[in-house]
Design a protein around this motif. Structure first.
Motif, mmCIF file in Angstrom:
data_model
loop_
_atom_site.group_PDB
_atom_site.id
_atom_site.type_symbol
_atom_site.label_atom_id
_atom_site.label_comp_id
_atom_site.label_asym_id
_atom_site.label_seq_id
_atom_site.Cartn_x
_atom_site.Cartn_y
_atom_site.Cartn_z
ATOM 1 N N GLU A 202 54.081 41.938 39.711
ATOM 2 C CA GLU A 202 53.798 40.541 39.309
ATOM 3 C C GLU A 202 52.306 40.239 39.369
ATOM 4 O OE1 GLU A 202 55.525 37.361 41.770
ATOM 5 O OE2 GLU A 202 57.456 38.185 41.103
ATOM 6 N N ARG A 203 51.648 40.864 40.344
ATOM 7 C CA ARG A 203 50.209 40.641 40.519
ATOM 8 C C ARG A 203 49.385 41.629 39.704
ATOM 9 N NH1 ARG A 203 53.239 38.884 44.249
ATOM 10 N NH2 ARG A 203 52.677 37.118 45.569
ATOM 11 N N GLU A 204 50.064 42.412 38.862
ATOM 12 C CA GLU A 204 49.421 43.406 37.993
ATOM 13 C C GLU A 204 48.576 44.399 38.781
ATOM 14 O OE1 GLU A 204 47.539 41.247 34.843
ATOM 15 O OE2 GLU A 204 49.479 40.599 34.039
ATOM 16 N N ILE A 205 49.088 44.783 39.934
ATOM 17 C CA ILE A 205 48.400 45.768 40.770
ATOM 18 C C ILE A 205 48.941 47.155 40.386
ATOM 19 C CG2 ILE A 205 48.147 46.614 43.142
ATOM 20 C CD1 ILE A 205 48.213 43.702 44.071
ATOM 21 N N PRO A 206 48.056 48.078 39.951
ATOM 22 C CA PRO A 206 48.546 49.418 39.571
ATOM 23 C C PRO A 206 49.114 50.161 40.773
ATOM 24 C CG PRO A 206 46.247 49.084 38.893
ATOM 25 C CD PRO A 206 46.606 47.949 39.803
ATOM 26 N N MET A 207 50.197 50.910 40.551
ATOM 27 C CA MET A 207 50.794 51.671 41.672
ATOM 28 C C MET A 207 51.496 52.921 41.159
ATOM 29 S SD MET A 207 53.989 49.168 42.492
ATOM 30 C CE MET A 207 53.911 47.932 41.204
ATOM 31 N N ALA A 208 51.731 53.847 42.091
ATOM 32 C CA ALA A 208 52.504 55.050 41.760
ATOM 33 C C ALA A 208 53.988 54.727 41.935
ATOM 34 C CB ALA A 208 52.101 56.181 42.702
ATOM 35 N N GLN A 209 54.852 55.520 41.281
ATOM 36 C CA GLN A 209 56.292 55.242 41.384
ATOM 37 C C GLN A 209 56.859 55.848 42.673
ATOM 38 O OE1 GLN A 209 58.838 56.718 38.292
ATOM 39 N NE2 GLN A 209 60.558 55.480 38.993
ATOM 40 N N SER A 210 57.136 54.971 43.619
ATOM 41 C CA SER A 210 57.575 55.451 44.933
ATOM 42 C C SER A 210 59.079 55.685 45.010
ATOM 43 C CB SER A 210 57.190 54.431 46.001
ATOM 44 O OG SER A 210 57.794 54.786 47.229
ATOM 45 N N HIS A 211 59.448 56.775 45.680
ATOM 46 C CA HIS A 211 60.859 57.051 45.992
ATOM 47 C C HIS A 211 61.057 57.078 47.506
ATOM 48 C CE1 HIS A 211 62.084 58.204 41.855
ATOM 49 N NE2 HIS A 211 60.784 58.436 41.743
ATOM 50 N N THR A 212 60.117 56.488 48.238
ATOM 51 C CA THR A 212 60.081 56.662 49.697
ATOM 52 C C THR A 212 59.998 55.318 50.421
ATOM 53 O OG1 THR A 212 57.703 56.796 49.549
ATOM 54 C CG2 THR A 212 58.905 58.889 49.448
ATOM 55 N N ASN A 213 59.537 55.363 51.659
ATOM 56 C CA ASN A 213 59.387 54.119 52.427
ATOM 57 C C ASN A 213 57.932 53.652 52.462
ATOM 58 O OD1 ASN A 213 58.466 56.157 54.133
ATOM 59 N ND2 ASN A 213 59.131 55.106 55.990
ATOM 60 N N PHE A 214 57.179 53.994 51.423
ATOM 61 C CA PHE A 214 55.796 53.514 51.321
ATOM 62 C C PHE A 214 55.408 53.436 49.851
ATOM 63 C CE2 PHE A 214 55.956 58.075 52.036
ATOM 64 C CZ PHE A 214 55.228 58.584 50.976
ATOM 65 N N ILE A 215 54.360 52.666 49.574
ATOM 66 C CA ILE A 215 53.897 52.484 48.190
ATOM 67 C C ILE A 215 52.383 52.704 48.158
ATOM 68 C CG2 ILE A 215 53.780 50.904 46.205
ATOM 69 C CD1 ILE A 215 56.112 49.321 47.518
ATOM 70 N N ILE B 114 58.068 62.041 43.263
ATOM 71 C CA ILE B 114 58.904 63.238 43.449
ATOM 72 C C ILE B 114 58.752 64.171 42.259
ATOM 73 C CG2 ILE B 114 60.675 62.254 44.933
ATOM 74 C CD1 ILE B 114 62.358 61.798 42.348
ATOM 75 N N LYS B 115 59.109 65.408 42.489
ATOM 76 C CA LYS B 115 59.199 66.395 41.417
ATOM 77 C C LYS B 115 60.651 66.816 41.304
ATOM 78 C CE LYS B 115 55.431 67.434 39.357
ATOM 79 N NZ LYS B 115 55.385 67.079 37.952
ATOM 80 N N LEU C 268 46.373 65.734 41.813
ATOM 81 C CA LEU C 268 47.668 65.317 41.246
ATOM 82 C C LEU C 268 47.492 65.063 39.755
ATOM 83 C CD1 LEU C 268 48.894 62.768 43.962
ATOM 84 C CD2 LEU C 268 49.307 65.237 43.836
ATOM 85 N N ASP C 269 48.601 64.982 39.030
ATOM 86 C CA ASP C 269 48.518 64.682 37.595
ATOM 87 C C ASP C 269 48.365 63.169 37.373
ATOM 88 O OD1 ASP C 269 51.033 63.520 37.838
ATOM 89 O OD2 ASP C 269 52.104 65.212 36.951
ATOM 90 N N ASP C 270 48.401 62.751 36.129
ATOM 91 C CA ASP C 270 48.145 61.331 35.823
ATOM 92 C C ASP C 270 49.233 60.408 36.367
ATOM 93 O OD1 ASP C 270 45.946 62.146 34.554
ATOM 94 O OD2 ASP C 270 46.781 62.000 32.514
ATOM 95 N N ALA C 271 50.404 60.972 36.676
ATOM 96 C CA ALA C 271 51.488 60.144 37.215
ATOM 97 C C ALA C 271 51.499 60.205 38.752
ATOM 98 C CB ALA C 271 52.822 60.610 36.649
ATOM 99 N N PHE C 272 50.400 60.700 39.338
ATOM 100 C CA PHE C 272 50.269 60.812 40.804
ATOM 101 C C PHE C 272 51.305 61.771 41.394
ATOM 102 C CE2 PHE C 272 49.124 56.544 39.411
ATOM 103 C CZ PHE C 272 47.788 56.524 39.754
ATOM 104 N N SER C 273 51.724 62.742 40.587
ATOM 105 C CA SER C 273 52.694 63.746 41.050
ATOM 106 C C SER C 273 51.988 65.084 41.203
ATOM 107 C CB SER C 273 53.786 63.942 39.997
ATOM 108 O OG SER C 273 54.607 62.830 39.930
ATOM 109 N N LEU C 274 52.628 65.981 41.934
ATOM 110 C CA LEU C 274 52.068 67.330 42.082
ATOM 111 C C LEU C 274 51.914 67.951 40.700
ATOM 112 C CD1 LEU C 274 54.229 68.697 45.044
ATOM 113 C CD2 LEU C 274 51.905 67.755 45.128
#
Ligand code: PLP
Length: 351
Positions: A285-298, A161-162, A127-133
């Motif tokens: 809030e906890r400064e945990i890195p994450m991908a930008q989710s558009h779904t029912n999971f993170i 998403i793309k 995946l790319d740096d934004a965790f996208s295809l």
């Protein structure tokens, strides 16, 4: 080769940690936290009495209702025992010695199995740096031996998403004899305006198939129904690799009863969005890195301690899924589940 890990059984976890199975919060499989849509259990129950008969191989009633809803012809639909079964059948149809399948990585783990079972080499494109295809890199990975490309949009496990125009430009760039599978298992959760289904494209192109499932927002994961949308001539070819009678009649009746309830669908989409917003806020809030989710999971990072944290959370009866490299995935649950998740992660990170 290692078999697919479906995750530990709740009874197992309960026994190991002295918990009541009822108090375990399972956030590992992107299932719906609510039960089936209203009226679905009753509709399914009425066909149980016909269990001495084989199911309708064509899924005629379900298929006609779904075709109406999607604005396609019945002949544009193919059903399977979950979309995983359809993927497996496409892999059988398209694989064989000397072939390869291209897909993003990390993406749905089953793509790896489908490639193996189909006898095709896996080409997993980071995946790319934004965790996208990374569609440009995926295009580069396609060569003369590529017979199938799988585009997971939204992508599992990252939830990213793309935009539709980028997916369509990618499909245009792929040779027309390569099957492009657009896996839209999480389609119904997405509200971003740049995202669009590829069903209209699949109806036009000879080599594009869209996969959908009743397992996610429709909350029928336990009954195993998924479907493919494509041109009838393409489906005629793909069906040659399909075992007959795999979608049982209870599943067909339940899936059919799930259709035609747009208010319930909207309600679940909105609920999921609000709950996701809350969880994303809590992780941020906890400064945990994450991908930008558009779904029912993170998809988020716990770093080197991920495995220990998962284990500690499991002991408290909160199950999330490790994805390797310090990354984990949590499915969005009920408010109560989500509260337990946050409490458990706080406790586990403090240890
Ligand atoms: C991207 C993706 N495709 C397909 C599936 C499979 O769904 P089904 O239950 O229809 O086999 C999943 C399930 O997790 C998924 O994440």
């Amino acid at each position: 080769m290692r078999p697919y890990q479906v995750g530990r059984q709740l009874a197992d976890v309960a026994r190991a940690h002295g918990l009541d199975p009822g108090e375990i919060v399972k956030l590992t499989a992107n299932e719906g936290p609510e039960g089936p849509f209203p009226g679905v259990v009753e509709a399914a129950a009425t066909v149980l009495a016909n269990s001495n008969r084989y199911p309708d191989n064509d899924c005629w009633d379900l298929g006609h209702e779904l075709a109406d809803q999607l604005g396609v012809e019945f002949s544009n639909l193919m059903f399977g025992a979950g979309s995983v079964a359809l993927l497996d059948e496409f892999g059988t149809a398209m694989g064989g010695p000397g072939t390869n399948f291209v897909y993003g990585w990390p993406s749905f783990i089953m793509y790896r199995f489908v490639s193996l079972w189909g006898g095709a080499q896996s080409r997993e494109v980071p995946l790319d740096d934004a965790f996208s295809l990374d569609l440009a890199a995926m295009r580069q990975a396609v060569d003369d031996d590529t017979t199938m490309v799988i585009v997971c949009n939204p992508n599992n496990p990252t939830g990213t998403i793309k935009p539709a125009d980028e997916i369509e430009a990618f499909i245009d760039s792929v040779p027309p004899d390569v099957l492009v599978v657009v896996d839209e298992a999480y389609h119904e959760f997405v509200t971003d305006p740049t995202y669009r289904t590829e069903i209209p494209l699949a109806l036009e192109r000879p080599n594009v198939v869209v996969l959908r499932t009743f397992s996610k927002i429709y909350a029928l994961a336990g009954l195993r129904v998924g479907y493919a949308v494509a041109r009838a001539d393409l489906l005629t070819e793909l069906r040659k690799a399909q075992a007959p009678l795999t979608v049982n009649q209870v599943a067909q009746a339940a899936a059919r009863a799930t259709l035609g309830l747009p208010d319930e669908l909207d309600r679940r989409r909105n609920l999921n969005e609000a709950r996701r917003h809350h969880l994303v806020g809590a992780l941020a809030e906890r400064e945990i890195p994450m991908a930008q989710s558009h779904t029912n999971f993170i998809y988020f990072a716990l770093g080197e301690e991920a495995d220990d944290i998962i284990e500690t959370m499991t002991a408290q009866g909160v199950l999330i899924r490790g994805m390797g490299g310090g990354w984990v995935r949590v499915t969005i649950g009920h408010e109560d589940d989500n509260r337990r998740f946050i409490e458990a992660i706080d406790l586990a990170r403090r240890r």
